[in-house]
Each structure stands twice: as C-alpha cells, then as structure tokens.
Design an enzyme around this catalytic site. Structure first.
Site, PDB file in Angstrom:
ATOM      1  N   LYS A  13       0.833  -1.211   0.000  1.00 51.37           N
ATOM      2  CA  LYS A  13       0.000   0.000   0.000  1.00 51.37           C
ATOM      3  C   LYS A  13       0.869   1.264   0.000  1.00 51.37           C
ATOM      4  O   LYS A  13       0.614   2.194  -0.742  1.00 51.37           O
ATOM      5  CB  LYS A  13      -0.913   0.045   1.239  1.00 51.37           C
ATOM      6  CG  LYS A  13      -1.829  -1.149   1.408  1.00 51.37           C
ATOM      7  CD  LYS A  13      -2.728  -0.969   2.630  1.00 51.37           C
ATOM      8  CE  LYS A  13      -1.975  -0.990   3.946  1.00 51.37           C
ATOM      9  NZ  LYS A  13      -1.458  -2.311   4.347  1.00 51.37           N
ATOM     10  N   ARG A  89      -9.297   1.095   8.939  1.00 51.32           N
ATOM     11  CA  ARG A  89      -8.867  -0.274   9.216  1.00 51.32           C
ATOM     12  C   ARG A  89      -9.906  -1.048  10.016  1.00 51.32           C
ATOM     13  O   ARG A  89      -9.711  -2.233  10.292  1.00 51.32           O
ATOM     14  CB  ARG A  89      -7.598  -0.224  10.052  1.00 51.32           C
ATOM     15  CG  ARG A  89      -6.351  -0.770   9.417  1.00 51.32           C
ATOM     16  CD  ARG A  89      -5.245  -0.569  10.440  1.00 51.32           C
ATOM     17  NE  ARG A  89      -4.012  -1.217  10.124  1.00 51.32           N
ATOM     18  CZ  ARG A  89      -3.062  -0.710   9.358  1.00 51.32           C
ATOM     19  NH1 ARG A  89      -3.238   0.448   8.778  1.00 51.32           N
ATOM     20  NH2 ARG A  89      -1.941  -1.364   9.175  1.00 51.32           N
ATOM     21  N   ARG A 128      12.308  -5.538   5.264  1.00 50.44           N
ATOM     22  CA  ARG A 128      11.852  -4.210   4.859  1.00 50.44           C
ATOM     23  C   ARG A 128      12.520  -3.137   5.721  1.00 50.44           C
ATOM     24  O   ARG A 128      12.687  -3.315   6.919  1.00 50.44           O
ATOM     25  CB  ARG A 128      10.333  -4.121   5.017  1.00 50.44           C
ATOM     26  CG  ARG A 128       9.784  -2.747   4.690  1.00 50.44           C
ATOM     27  CD  ARG A 128       8.301  -2.769   4.545  1.00 50.44           C
ATOM     28  NE  ARG A 128       7.617  -2.729   5.836  1.00 50.44           N
ATOM     29  CZ  ARG A 128       6.298  -2.511   5.955  1.00 50.44           C
ATOM     30  NH1 ARG A 128       5.554  -2.378   4.881  1.00 50.44           N
ATOM     31  NH2 ARG A 128       5.742  -2.486   7.140  1.00 50.44           N
ATOM     32  N   ARG A 161      11.502  -1.364  10.825  1.00 48.93           N
ATOM     33  CA  ARG A 161      10.470  -0.961  11.770  1.00 48.93           C
ATOM     34  C   ARG A 161      10.393  -1.938  12.934  1.00 48.93           C
ATOM     35  O   ARG A 161      10.520  -3.141  12.743  1.00 48.93           O
ATOM     36  CB  ARG A 161       9.119  -0.890  11.049  1.00 48.93           C
ATOM     37  CG  ARG A 161       8.949   0.403  10.276  1.00 48.93           C
ATOM     38  CD  ARG A 161       7.795   0.341   9.337  1.00 48.93           C
ATOM     39  NE  ARG A 161       6.595  -0.263   9.909  1.00 48.93           N
ATOM     40  CZ  ARG A 161       5.437  -0.343   9.269  1.00 48.93           C
ATOM     41  NH1 ARG A 161       5.333   0.141   8.048  1.00 48.93           N
ATOM     42  NH2 ARG A 161       4.408  -0.904   9.844  1.00 48.93           N
ATOM     43  N   ARG A 172      -0.253  -8.804  13.273  1.00 48.36           N
ATOM     44  CA  ARG A 172      -0.849  -7.812  12.362  1.00 48.36           C
ATOM     45  C   ARG A 172      -1.689  -8.494  11.287  1.00 48.36           C
ATOM     46  O   ARG A 172      -2.733  -7.994  10.897  1.00 48.36           O
ATOM     47  CB  ARG A 172       0.248  -6.946  11.749  1.00 48.36           C
ATOM     48  CG  ARG A 172       0.715  -5.864  12.735  1.00 48.36           C
ATOM     49  CD  ARG A 172       2.116  -5.377  12.420  1.00 48.36           C
ATOM     50  NE  ARG A 172       2.232  -4.783  11.113  1.00 48.36           N
ATOM     51  CZ  ARG A 172       3.368  -4.748  10.409  1.00 48.36           C
ATOM     52  NH1 ARG A 172       4.466  -5.276  10.897  1.00 48.36           N
ATOM     53  NH2 ARG A 172       3.388  -4.184   9.230  1.00 48.36           N
TER      54      ARG A 172
HETATM   55  P1  ADP Z   1       1.155  -2.017   7.731  1.00 47.91           P
HETATM   56  O1  ADP Z   1       0.073  -1.735   6.749  1.00 47.91           O
HETATM   57  O2  ADP Z   1       2.398  -2.511   7.088  1.00 47.91           O
HETATM   58  O3  ADP Z   1       0.727  -2.857   8.888  1.00 47.91           O
HETATM   59  P2  ADP Z   1       1.063   0.749   8.707  1.00 47.91           P
HETATM   60  O4  ADP Z   1       2.240   1.651   8.575  1.00 47.91           O
HETATM   61  O5  ADP Z   1      -0.131   1.047   7.897  1.00 47.91           O
HETATM   62  O6  ADP Z   1       1.661  -0.691   8.406  1.00 47.91           O
HETATM   63  O7  ADP Z   1       0.609   0.678  10.240  1.00 47.91           O
HETATM   64  C1  ADP Z   1       1.515   0.386  11.280  1.00 47.91           C
HETATM   65  C2  ADP Z   1       0.762   0.297  12.598  1.00 47.91           C
HETATM   66  O8  ADP Z   1       0.162   1.570  12.921  1.00 47.91           O
HETATM   67  C3  ADP Z   1      -0.398  -0.689  12.634  1.00 47.91           C
HETATM   68  O9  ADP Z   1       0.030  -2.006  12.903  1.00 47.91           O
HETATM   69  C4  ADP Z   1      -1.245  -0.109  13.769  1.00 47.91           C
HETATM   70  O10 ADP Z   1      -0.710  -0.415  15.031  1.00 47.91           O
HETATM   71  C5  ADP Z   1      -1.093   1.392  13.568  1.00 47.91           C
HETATM   72  N1  ADP Z   1      -2.172   1.922  12.687  1.00 47.91           N
HETATM   73  C6  ADP Z   1      -2.012   2.416  11.428  1.00 47.91           C
HETATM   74  N2  ADP Z   1      -3.193   2.792  10.902  1.00 47.91           N
HETATM   75  C7  ADP Z   1      -4.136   2.530  11.846  1.00 47.91           C
HETATM   76  C8  ADP Z   1      -5.553   2.668  11.905  1.00 47.91           C
HETATM   77  N3  ADP Z   1      -6.252   3.162  10.857  1.00 47.91           N
HETATM   78  N4  ADP Z   1      -6.186   2.297  13.034  1.00 47.91           N
HETATM   79  C9  ADP Z   1      -5.513   1.804  14.088  1.00 47.91           C
HETATM   80  N5  ADP Z   1      -4.180   1.618  14.093  1.00 47.91           N
HETATM   81  C10 ADP Z   1      -3.479   1.982  12.995  1.00 47.91           C
END
Ligand code: ADP
Ligand code: ZN
Length: 214
Positions: A13, A89, A128, A161, A172
């Site tokens: 994404k 999400r 990554r 990360r 996740r």
């Molecule tokens: P990925 O899609 O690779 O899991 P992101 O960078 O989108 O990574 O998100 C990293 C973390 O940030 C998630 O695992 C969560 O803990 C938090 N996070 C991101 N977006 C949201 C959201 N919309 N609602 C709740 N937590 C979020």
C-alpha cells in the site's frame, strides 16, 4: 483523485501510495506514517500510539479517527483529493470516514483492495526498511539502498520498523483478517471496491490501479 488503498500489512500500500502521490500530485495520507512521525517527535499522541503499534495492535478508533479527520479537513485536500493508506482499518473507522467525507462534500471514487499470498507478505516484511525522514521504502534483498543504511532520496538513515518482527507480523495479519477484511466488504456493498493482484511488481500494480481509475 479520492481513493483508498486497503490490504494486509506488507502488500505494498505504501509503495503504491507513494507512486500515485508522486506522479499524480495527490497527497497520500498514511495513518501508519503519521503515527511514526508522532512517535519520532515524541508527542503525547506518539507515546500513546507506540504502546499499541509495537505489539502489532491497532491504535484505538477514537484517536485514530480524530487524527485522520484533522488531515482530511485541510483545505488543500478539497483541491487535490487524497490517497488514504492504512485508514480506515475497522468498520467503525469506515463509518466515521463516510460521515467526514459527506460533511466535506468529497465522495470516495474507488477503494482498491490489494491482495497477495501470506508467504509473499511475510518475506516482503522481513527485510523491509524505511527512511526515517521521507518514508521511502527499501528491502534488504529486492530493493537495497545504494549506500547501505542510508536513503537514496534524502540521505537520512533507514531502519527496520520495530513492528516488522516475525511475532508482530503474525499478529498484524491476524488483526487484518479480523478487523480490516470486513471493511473491504463494507465498500463492496457500496460498489466501490476493485480487487488488485499485488503479488506482481510495483509498476504493474500501479498500471492496474490507474487503468481502473480511468
Ligand atoms: P502495515 O500496513 O504494514 O501494517 P502501517 O504503517 O499502515 O503498516 O501501520 C503500522 C501500525 O500503525 C499498525 O500495525 C497499527 O498499530 C497502527 N495503525 C495504522 N493505521 C491505523 C488505523 N487506521 N487504526 C488503528 N491503528 C493503525
Ligand atoms: Zn529518505
């Protein structure tokens, strides 16, 4: 362009949001990226979010919705549109987003559901690395930076990360199935979802997304 990119962690994404944003001049709003900036700046929000993120859990809906609503209300967004990456999400977040966008008079055009097999996702996530400053994404095997440890774009340090550890990755993926898969159904019912095979290379995926938009 007013679109959402949705899919499991590691599906690409962020890469697609950066491609679309860079080439089309549309700002990408990545909730994960915004949280990571808050963590780095050691704000109250960052400290709070960090406790959830480091375990692979979702940050609570209330603060997440508030944070994203603030970004979407920026006057710039009305002119340029947006690419949402990582938000919504949960179905609760999707409901709130519908209200926010209705309020602003900015209806969604498309929701891209990116998918790839689990094995591919896990291999993409292990190895990554991301730039601490500009968010550029690298991979130790498939896309190493030219100078080890530093970003090709802005020369800042690149790091793995903390939530890209095997146990956290599994957590996740589990949360994605439980909380986020229903969001895809939510948009399917509204006729907005387009399914994209994200197991191919980034340029091909990008072309697919663009052709679906036209
Ligand atoms: P990925 O899609 O690779 O899991 P992101 O960078 O989108 O990574 O998100 C990293 C973390 O940030 C998630 O695992 C969560 O803990 C938090 N996070 C991101 N977006 C949201 C959201 N919309 N609602 C709740 N937590 C979020
Ligand atoms: Zn950089």
């Amino acid at each position: 362009m007013r679109v959402i990119l949705i899919g499991p962690p590691g599906v690409g994404k962020g890469t697609q949001a950066a491609l679309l944003g860079g080439r089309k001049g549309v700002p990408s709003l990545s909730s994960g990226e915004i949280f990571r900036r808050e963590i780095e700046a050691q704000t109250d929000l960052g400290r709070m979010a960090q406790r959830y993120i480091s375990h692979g859990e979702l940050v609570p809906n209330g603060v997440t919705i508030e944070m994203m609503a603030k970004r979407l209300r920026d006057p710039e967004i009305r002119r340029s549109g947006f690419i949402l990456d990582g938000f919504p999400r949960t179905v609760r977040q999707a409901d709130s987003l519908q209200e926010i966008l209705a309020d602003l008079g900015l209806p969604l055009q498309r929701v891209y559901s990116l998918y790839a097999p689990d094995e591919l996702i896990v291999s993409r996530l292990s190895g990554r690395m991301g730039c601490t400053k500009c968010g550029a994404i690298y991979h130790s095997l498939s896309k190493p930076s030219t100078r080890e440890g530093y970003c090709d774009v802005c020369n800042s340090p690149i790091v793995v990360r903390t939530d890209d550890q095997p146990d956290t990755i599994r957590e996740r993926l589990r949360i994605f199935r439980e909380e986020t898969a229903p969001v895809i159904e939510f948009y399917e019912e509204l006729g907005l979802t387009r399914v994209i095979d994200a197991s191919r290379d980034a340029e091909e995926v990008y072309k697919d997304i663009l052709s679906e938009l036209e």
